[in-house]
Design a protein around this motif. Structure first.
Motif, mmCIF file in Angstrom:
data_model
loop_
_atom_site.group_PDB
_atom_site.id
_atom_site.type_symbol
_atom_site.label_atom_id
_atom_site.label_comp_id
_atom_site.label_asym_id
_atom_site.label_seq_id
_atom_site.Cartn_x
_atom_site.Cartn_y
_atom_site.Cartn_z
ATOM 1 N N LEU C 30 -12.686 -86.849 -69.572
ATOM 2 C CA LEU C 30 -11.304 -86.948 -69.084
ATOM 3 C C LEU C 30 -10.629 -88.215 -69.621
ATOM 4 C CD1 LEU C 30 -9.475 -85.338 -67.115
ATOM 5 C CD2 LEU C 30 -10.128 -86.955 -65.355
ATOM 6 N N ILE C 31 -11.346 -89.328 -69.536
ATOM 7 C CA ILE C 31 -10.764 -90.596 -70.007
ATOM 8 C C ILE C 31 -10.546 -90.546 -71.515
ATOM 9 C CG2 ILE C 31 -11.168 -93.088 -70.216
ATOM 10 C CD1 ILE C 31 -12.583 -92.908 -67.511
ATOM 11 N N ILE C 34 -7.415 -88.540 -72.060
ATOM 12 C CA ILE C 34 -6.211 -89.323 -71.717
ATOM 13 C C ILE C 34 -5.938 -90.328 -72.835
ATOM 14 C CG2 ILE C 34 -5.181 -90.947 -70.062
ATOM 15 C CD1 ILE C 34 -6.895 -89.628 -67.869
ATOM 16 N N MET C 35 -7.035 -90.950 -73.308
ATOM 17 C CA MET C 35 -6.911 -91.952 -74.371
ATOM 18 C C MET C 35 -6.323 -91.325 -75.641
ATOM 19 S SD MET C 35 -10.105 -94.282 -75.443
ATOM 20 C CE MET C 35 -10.219 -94.251 -77.201
ATOM 21 N N PHE C 38 -2.637 -90.600 -75.142
ATOM 22 C CA PHE C 38 -1.823 -91.811 -75.316
ATOM 23 C C PHE C 38 -1.722 -92.163 -76.804
ATOM 24 C CE2 PHE C 38 -1.739 -92.432 -70.861
ATOM 25 C CZ PHE C 38 -0.843 -93.444 -70.598
ATOM 26 N N ARG C 41 0.458 -89.724 -78.828
ATOM 27 C CA ARG C 41 1.862 -89.767 -78.418
ATOM 28 C C ARG C 41 2.540 -91.044 -78.936
ATOM 29 N NH1 ARG C 41 5.072 -85.697 -77.118
ATOM 30 N NH2 ARG C 41 3.656 -83.978 -76.737
ATOM 31 N N THR C 42 1.712 -91.983 -79.413
ATOM 32 C CA THR C 42 2.286 -93.216 -79.964
ATOM 33 C C THR C 42 2.865 -92.909 -81.351
ATOM 34 O OG1 THR C 42 0.612 -94.462 -78.782
ATOM 35 C CG2 THR C 42 1.755 -95.642 -80.523
ATOM 36 N N PRO C 43 4.122 -93.269 -81.576
ATOM 37 C CA PRO C 43 4.751 -92.914 -82.842
ATOM 38 C C PRO C 43 3.948 -93.422 -84.048
ATOM 39 C CG PRO C 43 6.338 -93.897 -81.326
ATOM 40 C CD PRO C 43 5.021 -94.013 -80.687
ATOM 41 N N TYR C 70 -12.090 -99.864 -76.797
ATOM 42 C CA TYR C 70 -10.903 -100.423 -76.154
ATOM 43 C C TYR C 70 -10.913 -100.198 -74.647
ATOM 44 C CZ TYR C 70 -6.156 -102.219 -76.353
ATOM 45 O OH TYR C 70 -5.062 -103.014 -76.214
ATOM 46 N N LEU C 71 -11.113 -98.949 -74.271
ATOM 47 C CA LEU C 71 -10.973 -98.587 -72.858
ATOM 48 C C LEU C 71 -12.292 -98.120 -72.242
ATOM 49 C CD1 LEU C 71 -8.853 -98.060 -70.626
ATOM 50 C CD2 LEU C 71 -8.661 -95.754 -71.489
ATOM 51 N N PHE C 186 -8.992 -106.183 -68.689
ATOM 52 C CA PHE C 186 -7.597 -106.313 -69.109
ATOM 53 C C PHE C 186 -7.304 -107.762 -69.508
ATOM 54 C CE2 PHE C 186 -3.179 -107.149 -67.603
ATOM 55 C CZ PHE C 186 -2.512 -106.361 -68.532
ATOM 56 N N LEU C 190 -8.236 -107.564 -73.601
ATOM 57 C CA LEU C 190 -7.169 -106.814 -74.268
ATOM 58 C C LEU C 190 -5.847 -107.567 -74.315
ATOM 59 C CD1 LEU C 190 -7.802 -103.384 -72.481
ATOM 60 C CD2 LEU C 190 -8.900 -104.282 -74.516
ATOM 61 N N TYR C 191 -5.696 -108.504 -73.423
ATOM 62 C CA TYR C 191 -4.378 -109.073 -73.183
ATOM 63 C C TYR C 191 -4.383 -110.551 -73.516
ATOM 64 C CZ TYR C 191 -0.178 -109.877 -70.284
ATOM 65 O OH TYR C 191 1.067 -110.200 -69.817
#
Lengths: 293, 237, 260
Positions: C30-31, C34-35, C38, C41-43, C70-71, C186, C190-191
């Motif tokens: 599932l993750i 979703i990944m 995302f 869907r990123t241009p 990453y996730l 996070f 990642l941040y």
């Protein structure tokens, strides 16, 4: 209160048949349910307690139909249930635990509730430790707190699943006596695989195996069925007797060994008949159903 | 509702449920203080505390407490349905989380420690304060309902934790870049106040999240009816 | 020899237990979906994937490895976190502590068995991506590069994550750990916030930014500059920390047992 179970089936996910066309009648008083592990006893108890829904078949507890939601709810109002593995809230004291369960059983009047809790704590001999947290209790004390919670609503139908498992002999005797005293006014369904517990408390019993009822009747009837199938065999050599029987006990003496067997020993063993006990009866019935396939 | 019963439920939930939201707030207060001393603007971190971090921690807690009861089998045999008991606990956690979030938001508002979303700027001050509560209320209820629902469906607090955590990170890092080409994602933006306070859809987004959370409540109620599955989940994992 | 047998026994048991959890596969799947949702869907991402043929193979493979890391470590940590508390809940820990054999070997077996089992759905997902790159480039070198990048970028970080997820829930409640780990991943990987201190750009980051930048020259993580030596240092540090964490847990458990 009469409980009538007819053609009850319970099939779990993965096509596991826990109950197979089980029919049973449970009269008022103490009723023992015997069977090996995995016989379906706990599933039956959970269905009777309204926790699980049967796949099909009918159950009537007194006037209530346990196959309907309304019926299950009504049964739970007159039910006391002590599950096989009673989890307790470790940080509550026995008094608080009983008070909490009493509230969930609908005993709203604080005064009456307090009185009932104290009465039951007295009855199960926990009054002197009522304010101690449950996590400090021994297994036997937790079981007694468990039976007290089951009695809070003065149930007409009491289900106790393997109540004496893991208790020391003294605790077991105390527990058995307590259950016998309770049975006078209500139907008590005692499920266990400890034959001794049934022998000491129940006159009516049923035996289950592989989700089916393989015997129902009185202890006397069960013993009658077993009569002529229990033997003593004495051997002087070291070899264990073998044949169409089950050895239920062995006593090694200086020059010989004595075996108590259930079944049909060969003539050359010169077996002598013995009086059957409930445990012999249990073994005999299990053996019979195994042979019948 | 019996007050004594609520008191017992609170005790059963215990400090492990009561403390984490407070600790998160205290942690952010400390971080805010350090940042302030370092001369960094703290408003962003403080908004993130109420919009991003508090909902996540409460969501994880609800997911864990909804399913596991040490006396579950006994609860399922009682005349008071476990459905009711679980929902009562859910409500208690909700009320507690709301108290913590409301106080946090109000302190930030009155001491002007945080900023308000652009859509509220034109509102009267008391209305800004009230409307500003949606900063935390919408994601809080969304995380709680979704976490509860995933746990009931999967019988696994790990599954719900992983999904919530994954969504949280993806939302925090990517949703802003996706919106220009995928405007249909607007109702699913969980942290618009932190990530894009100028968003023109802030208010509608908050209401949409609330509606989603409210829709999940009866679904969760219905899922709690399945006693067999609840019992199975107690022994699973 | 006896320690090795204990280690292997624990490893095999934990690996099988974890790999049989249906929700491990469903959650990871599932993750991952979703990944991917995302991502695509990123241009520009779809275009990039369709024109992989023209991109340098090493960089493409390294980027894909970065994305996998990453996730998904968050899911790995959360799926491992309940294993040790479960042992206590169902009283297996009591039985295990009475068994002969080294408790340390058993703990290492448990940790590695769980971590590798949890990594399995990720490895499969990763390989699917590599197959897509192969289909686009028809260059079999990608498989060698995949092994190299996975072993250097993903593995050390995942072993560290597995160690944290085994150790920390022994001290705190699992849902609190879940929350803290998401926050940590996070903030610490990642941040790179303005003004707020972070470990995202230090060799302590298990996301693999230093290894990726240091060995392969590219990364999606906030590591602007790194050389091969720093990459190696990050790898070694993560592996040493993982071992130290498990040893510390072993000492803690023994101390707890002695106190009882």
């Amino acid at each position: 209160m009469q409980i009538k179970i007819e053609k009850l089936n319970k099939v779990y996910h993965g096509n596991v048949h826990a109950l197979n066309n089980l029919s049973l009648e449970i009269p008022n008083g103490m009723f023992g349910l015997l069977g090996p592990n995995g016989a379906g006893k706990t599933t039956l108890m959970r269905i009777l307690a309204g926790i699980l829904q049967p796949t099909d078949g009918s159950i009537r507890v007194g006037e209530y139909d346990a196959s309907t939601e309304h019926g299950r709810q009504s049964i739970q109002n007159i039910l006391g249930y002590l599950p096989q593995e009673l989890g307790v809230y470790p940080d509550l004291s026995a008094q608080e635990f009983l008070d909490y369960v009493a509230l969930l059983k609908g005993l709203r009047d604080p005064k009456a509730r307090k009185q009932r809790v104290e009465q039951l704590l007295e009855m199960v001999a926990l009054k002197h430790v009522a304010n101690r947290k449950l996590k400090t209790y021994s297994g036997g004390m937790k079981r007694r707190a468990g039976i007290a919670q089951a009695l809070l609503n003065d149930p007409k139908f009491l289900i106790v699943d393997e109540p004496t498992a893991g208790l020391d002999p003294e605790e077991r005797i105390r527990f058995r006596n307590l259950l016998s005293d309770l049975a006078g006014e209500r139907t008590v369904l005692l499920s266990t695989h400890i034959v001794e517990d049934i022998a000491q408390t129940c006159s009516n019993i049923a035996m289950m195996k592989a989700g089916q009822n393989i015997f129902q009747g009185t202890v006397f009837e069960m013993l009658q069925h077993t009569q002529g199938h229990v033997w003593n065999i004495t051997t002087t050599d070291k070899t264990r007797p073998e044949g169409n029987f089950t050895i239920v006990s062995t006593i090694h003496m200086q020059n010989s060994s004595q075996y108590r067997v259930v079944g049909t020993p060969d003539a050359h063993y010169q077996a002598t008949p013995a009086e059957p006990g409930l445990e012999d009866g249990y073994v005999w019935f299990m053996q019979q159903t195994e042979q019948q396939g | 509702m019996d007050r004594q019963l609520l008191r017992y439920e609170l005790r059963l939930l215990g400090l492990k449920v009561i403390l984490p939201p407070v600790l998160v707030v205290l942690l952010f207060a400390l971080l805010g203080f350090i940042l302030h001393v370092m001369g960094v603007n703290v408003s962003h971190a403080l908004v993130a505390c109420q919009e991003m971090f508090l909902p996540l921690v409460v969501g994880a807690i609800v997911a864990a407490t909804s399913l596991y009861d040490p006396a579950l089998e006994l609860q399922l045999a009682l005349p008071t349905r476990y459905q009711k008991t679980a929902m009562r606990r859910f409500m208690l956690v909700t009320i507690w989380a709301c108290i913590v979030c409301f106080l946090t938001n109000s302190i930030m508002f009155f001491f002007q420690l945080a900023y308000q979303p652009a859509q509220l700027h034109s509102w009267a001050l008391p209305m800004q304060w009230l409307g500003g509560q949606l900063i935390w209320l919408a994601p809080l209820l969304w995380f709680m309902s979704v976490g509860f629902c995933i746990t009931l469906l999967t019988h696994s607090i790990s599954a719900s934790g992983a999904v919530l955590g994954g969504l949280w990170i993806l939302e925090a890092l990517f949703i802003k870049n996706l919106l220009p080409t995928n405007p249909w994602l607007q109702p699913l933006v969980l942290f618009p106040t932190t990530l894009m306070p100028e968003a023109s859809f802030w208010l509608s987004n908050r209401l949409e999240l609330l509606v989603m959370a409210l829709i999940l409540l009866p679904i969760n109620w219905w899922l709690l009816r399945n006693t067999e599955s609840l019992l199975k989940s107690a022994s699973a994992e | 020899m006896y320690k090795l047998a204990t280690f292997y026994g624990a490893w095999k048991y934990e690996f099988r237990m974890q790999v049989r959890r249906p929700w491990l596969w469903i959650t990871m799947g599932l993750i991952e979906l979703i990944m991917l949702g995302f991502m695509f869907r990123t241009p520009g991402v779809l275009d990039l994937v369709l024109h992989l043929k023209n991109a340098p193979l090493l960089a493409t493979t390294a980027y894909w490895t970065n994305l996998v890391n990453y996730l998904l470590p968050v899911a790995v940590a959360i799926m491992i976190a309940d294993r040790l508390p479960r042992d206590n809940r169902i009283h297996v820990q009591e039985i295990l502590s009475t068994l002969p054999g080294s408790s340390g070997a058993r703990l290492f077996g448990k940790y590695l068995g769980n971590t590798f089992a949890t990594l399995l759905p990720i490895v499969i997902f990763y390989l699917l991506g590599i197959l897509v790159i192969f289909a686009q480039t028809l260059n079999a070198q990608v498989f060698l590069l995949a092994i190299m990048t996975f072993a250097t970028i993903v593995l050390p970080g995942m072993l560290f994550v597995g160690a944290i997820a085994t150790v920390v829930p022994a001290l705190i409640w699992v849902p609190v750990f879940q929350f803290l780990f998401v926050g940590y991943w996070f903030w610490g990987n990642l941040y790179k916030p303005r003004g707020i201190p972070t470990i995202s750009d230090t060799i302590l980051t298990p996301a693999g930014g230093y290894m990726s930048r240091g060995f392969f020259g590219v990364t999606v993580f906030p590591v602007d500059r790194a050389n091969a030596f720093q990459g190696l240092a990050s790898m070694v540090l993560l592996l040493v920390l993982s071992v130290l964490l498990i040893l510390a847990l072993n000492s803690y458990q023994r101390w707890q047992q002695a106190r009882q």
